[in-house]
Design a protein around this motif. Structure first.
Motif, PDB file in Angstrom:
ATOM      1  N   ALA A 161       0.821  -1.173   0.096  1.00 34.51           N
ATOM      2  CA  ALA A 161      -0.001   0.390  -0.013  1.00 34.51           C
ATOM      3  C   ALA A 161       0.736   1.413  -0.080  1.00 34.51           C
ATOM      4  N   VAL A 162       2.091   1.218   0.059  1.00 35.24           N
ATOM      5  CA  VAL A 162       2.900   2.205   0.004  1.00 35.24           C
ATOM      6  C   VAL A 162       3.429   2.355  -1.370  1.00 35.24           C
ATOM      7  N   GLY A 163       3.532   3.672  -1.991  1.00 41.64           N
ATOM      8  CA  GLY A 163       3.871   4.019  -2.930  1.00 41.64           C
ATOM      9  C   GLY A 163       5.210   4.767  -3.079  1.00 41.64           C
ATOM     10  N   ARG A 164       6.350   4.597  -4.156  1.00 41.25           N
ATOM     11  CA  ARG A 164       7.454   5.421  -4.187  1.00 41.25           C
ATOM     12  C   ARG A 164       7.904   5.648  -5.595  1.00 41.25           C
ATOM     13  N   PHE A 165       8.545   6.704  -5.789  1.00 43.60           N
ATOM     14  CA  PHE A 165       9.402   6.914  -6.955  1.00 43.60           C
ATOM     15  C   PHE A 165      10.519   7.424  -6.908  1.00 43.60           C
ATOM     16  N   THR A 166      11.689   7.335  -7.484  1.00 48.55           N
ATOM     17  CA  THR A 166      13.112   7.732  -7.187  1.00 48.55           C
ATOM     18  C   THR A 166      12.908   9.278  -7.575  1.00 48.55           C
ATOM     19  N   GLU A 267      37.208   5.705  -6.793  1.00 49.09           N
ATOM     20  CA  GLU A 267      37.215   5.386  -8.210  1.00 49.09           C
ATOM     21  C   GLU A 267      36.378   4.060  -8.221  1.00 49.09           C
ATOM     22  N   GLY A 268      35.467   3.999  -9.386  1.00 49.11           N
ATOM     23  CA  GLY A 268      34.812   2.780  -9.531  1.00 49.11           C
ATOM     24  C   GLY A 268      33.605   2.730  -8.964  1.00 49.11           C
ATOM     25  N   SER A 269      33.174   3.724  -8.002  1.00 46.88           N
ATOM     26  CA  SER A 269      32.121   3.535  -7.103  1.00 46.88           C
ATOM     27  C   SER A 269      30.730   3.630  -7.962  1.00 46.88           C
ATOM     28  N   ALA A 270      29.758   2.879  -7.541  1.00 47.42           N
ATOM     29  CA  ALA A 270      28.338   3.097  -8.389  1.00 47.42           C
ATOM     30  C   ALA A 270      27.318   3.533  -7.558  1.00 47.42           C
ATOM     31  N   PRO A 271      26.366   4.180  -8.174  1.00 45.04           N
ATOM     32  CA  PRO A 271      25.099   4.795  -7.165  1.00 45.04           C
ATOM     33  C   PRO A 271      24.772   3.562  -6.178  1.00 45.04           C
ATOM     34  N   CYS A 272      24.408   3.740  -5.144  1.00 44.34           N
ATOM     35  CA  CYS A 272      24.067   2.468  -4.244  1.00 44.34           C
ATOM     36  C   CYS A 272      22.769   3.394  -3.362  1.00 44.34           C
ATOM     37  N   TRP A 273      22.559   4.533  -3.304  1.00 40.68           N
ATOM     38  CA  TRP A 273      21.742   4.992  -2.545  1.00 40.68           C
ATOM     39  C   TRP A 273      20.478   5.567  -3.103  1.00 40.68           C
ATOM     40  N   THR A 274      19.494   5.179  -3.059  1.00 39.14           N
ATOM     41  CA  THR A 274      17.857   5.810  -3.719  1.00 39.14           C
ATOM     42  C   THR A 274      17.076   6.635  -2.766  1.00 39.14           C
ATOM     43  N   LEU A 275      17.134   7.986  -3.010  1.00 41.85           N
ATOM     44  CA  LEU A 275      16.481   8.795  -2.296  1.00 41.85           C
ATOM     45  C   LEU A 275      14.875   8.860  -3.117  1.00 41.85           C
ATOM     46  N   SER A 276      14.084   8.736  -2.390  1.00 33.93           N
ATOM     47  CA  SER A 276      12.617   8.414  -2.889  1.00 33.93           C
ATOM     48  C   SER A 276      11.620   9.326  -2.295  1.00 33.93           C
ATOM     49  N   LEU A 277      10.484   9.720  -3.085  1.00 36.49           N
ATOM     50  CA  LEU A 277       9.390  10.379  -2.366  1.00 36.49           C
ATOM     51  C   LEU A 277       8.311   9.076  -2.221  1.00 36.49           C
ATOM     52  N   VAL A 278       7.756   9.186  -1.241  1.00 35.49           N
ATOM     53  CA  VAL A 278       7.034   7.901  -0.594  1.00 35.49           C
ATOM     54  C   VAL A 278       5.687   8.319   0.031  1.00 35.49           C
ATOM     55  N   TRP A 279       4.812   7.612  -0.228  1.00 37.79           N
ATOM     56  CA  TRP A 279       3.203   7.999   0.326  1.00 37.79           C
ATOM     57  C   TRP A 279       2.543   6.718   0.318  1.00 37.79           C
ATOM     58  N   GLU A 284      -7.405   8.338   0.443  1.00 33.17           N
ATOM     59  CA  GLU A 284      -7.520   9.346  -0.613  1.00 33.17           C
ATOM     60  C   GLU A 284      -6.999  10.506  -0.262  1.00 33.17           C
ATOM     61  N   ASN A 285      -6.238  11.262  -1.322  1.00 34.04           N
ATOM     62  CA  ASN A 285      -5.596  12.733  -0.683  1.00 34.04           C
ATOM     63  C   ASN A 285      -5.411  13.185  -2.055  1.00 34.04           C
ATOM     64  N   PRO A 286      -6.123  13.815  -2.772  1.00 34.20           N
ATOM     65  CA  PRO A 286      -6.107  14.438  -4.063  1.00 34.20           C
ATOM     66  C   PRO A 286      -4.886  15.671  -4.213  1.00 34.20           C
ATOM     67  N   ALA A 287      -4.690  16.201  -3.213  1.00 31.69           N
ATOM     68  CA  ALA A 287      -3.707  17.212  -3.119  1.00 31.69           C
ATOM     69  C   ALA A 287      -2.365  16.455  -3.057  1.00 31.69           C
ATOM     70  N   ARG A 288      -2.482  15.355  -2.186  1.00 30.39           N
ATOM     71  CA  ARG A 288      -0.968  14.744  -2.365  1.00 30.39           C
ATOM     72  C   ARG A 288      -0.773  14.179  -3.630  1.00 30.39           C
ATOM     73  N   ASP A 289      -1.667  13.169  -4.490  1.00 25.66           N
ATOM     74  CA  ASP A 289      -1.772  12.728  -5.481  1.00 25.66           C
ATOM     75  C   ASP A 289      -1.184  13.998  -6.667  1.00 25.66           C
ATOM     76  N   ASP A 290      -1.723  15.122  -6.491  1.00 28.30           N
ATOM     77  CA  ASP A 290      -1.199  16.131  -7.426  1.00 28.30           C
ATOM     78  C   ASP A 290       0.213  16.466  -7.229  1.00 28.30           C
ATOM     79  N   VAL A 291       0.562  16.470  -5.985  1.00 27.76           N
ATOM     80  CA  VAL A 291       2.120  16.952  -6.000  1.00 27.76           C
ATOM     81  C   VAL A 291       3.092  15.911  -6.563  1.00 27.76           C
ATOM     82  N   VAL A 292       2.523  14.336  -6.317  1.00 27.35           N
ATOM     83  CA  VAL A 292       3.307  13.309  -6.873  1.00 27.35           C
ATOM     84  C   VAL A 292       3.110  13.497  -8.298  1.00 27.35           C
ATOM     85  N   GLY A 293       2.070  13.725  -8.806  1.00 23.08           N
ATOM     86  CA  GLY A 293       2.217  13.978 -10.321  1.00 23.08           C
ATOM     87  C   GLY A 293       2.856  14.987 -10.890  1.00 23.08           C
TER      88      GLY A 293
END
Length: 307
Positions: A161-166, A267-279, A284-293
């Motif tokens: 039930a928890v959504g996220r994107f990077t 040297e040679g380090s790869a991206p290993c940390w993911t900073l995400s927006l999570v909700w 239901e929260n239309p304003a929250r969904d608008d911000v995510v969009g």
């Protein structure tokens, strides 16, 4: 039995002031009341609770064991009161929707101000009330509806039930104290870190962050000797500055390191940390969904370069 009333709320605030200053006189000055009044209020609170909150010393006050146990809960109460005050002020403005955001310290310095500016341009009717939390607190607070959005290190969620994107992925940079043998090297090889002592951020604060860093180290054949764990990146930086070890931090910290600490590319380090927006999608929260969009439509890699 203890009865909750407005007096005890204020007494809790006074208790926290004495605990933080270690002195009735300094706490009275901070809270703008007379010392005898403050002394009476603390004694009254102790009487209501049925135990001593402080040990009275010849100079100052020391928390009793029960006082030490109570203080974190009182600090939570104060933080909630401050957040409520901010939300109440925003409510005074007509036709505004409030979103409560929990964010890690790094996000509060970089991403939250940028998101606030974008919303001011695109959705001035939405206001953000932001408070600092740890990455480990994000999912529980979202699911308990304590916050509407969260920003922290998270590459996966445990609840469907928890959504996220990077928002951004980050690679580690090395931080060493000024004068350290590696301070003159750039880039630094992973094998150069063998035998060094490290200060890491405690796993309890941000499990995915900690595990991802350990995984990146092991991928390069390094088993870091972690001699100390800090509660935040800034505590980690402070310990490195004092020569307590070296550390690995996300790239964004390059821009606000003190002069006593030097950042070096690994040297040679790869991206290993993911900073995400999570909700949480349980409510239901239309304003929250608008911000995510709105954020989904942004060119986030380009934005990250400007933040």
């Amino acid at each position: 039995m203890l009865r909750m009333n407005h007096r005890i709320i204020r007494q809790f605030f006074l208790f926290a002031a004495v605990a933080e200053t270690g002195s009735i006189s300094r706490a009275a000055e901070r809270m703008h009341i007379f010392q005898p009044v403050l002394t009476t209020q603390i004694r009254d609170l102790e009487d209501q609770l049925g135990y001593a909150l402080f040990e009275r010393l010849p100079r100052g006050m020391k928390l009793s064991p029960r006082g030490q146990a109570l203080l974190p809960k009182v600090k939570d109460l104060i933080a909630h009161a401050e957040l409520l005050g901010k939300e109440a002020c925003v409510l005074a403005e007509e036709n505004r929707t409030i979103l409560s955001v929990g964010a890690i310290h790094d996000a509060m310095l970089h991403w939250c101000p940028w998101i606030r500016r974008r919303l001011l341009e695109l959705r001035p009717d939405i206001s953000l009330v932001i408070k600092e939390i740890s990455s480990a607190e994000m999912e529980p607070m979202l699911l308990e509806q304590e916050i509407d959005l969260a920003i922290g290190f998270c590459d996966r969620t445990s609840d469907p039930a928890v959504g996220r994107f990077t928002l951004v992925t980050e690679r580690p940079v090395l931080i060493v104290p000024l004068g350290h043998p590696l301070a003159g090297e750039d880039p630094v090889a992973w094998e150069d870190l063998e035998g060094e002592q490290f200060v890491f951020i405690h796993r309890d604060r941000t499990p995915q962050y900690f595990d991802a860093l350990i995984g990146e180290c092991r991928a390069h054949g390094l088993a870091p000797a972690v001699i100390q764990c800090a509660g935040s990146p800034y505590e980690q930086i402070a310990n490195v500055a004092c020569g307590q070890g070296i550390g690995l931090l996300p790239e964004t910290f390059r821009s606000h390191l003190p002069k006593s600490v030097v950042a070096k590319t690994v040297e040679g380090s790869a991206p290993c940390w993911t900073l995400s927006l999570v909700w949480s999608e349980k409510t239901e929260n239309p304003a929250r969904d608008d911000v995510v969009g709105i954020l989904r439509q942004m060119d986030l890699p380009a934005c990250a370069q400007r933040i």
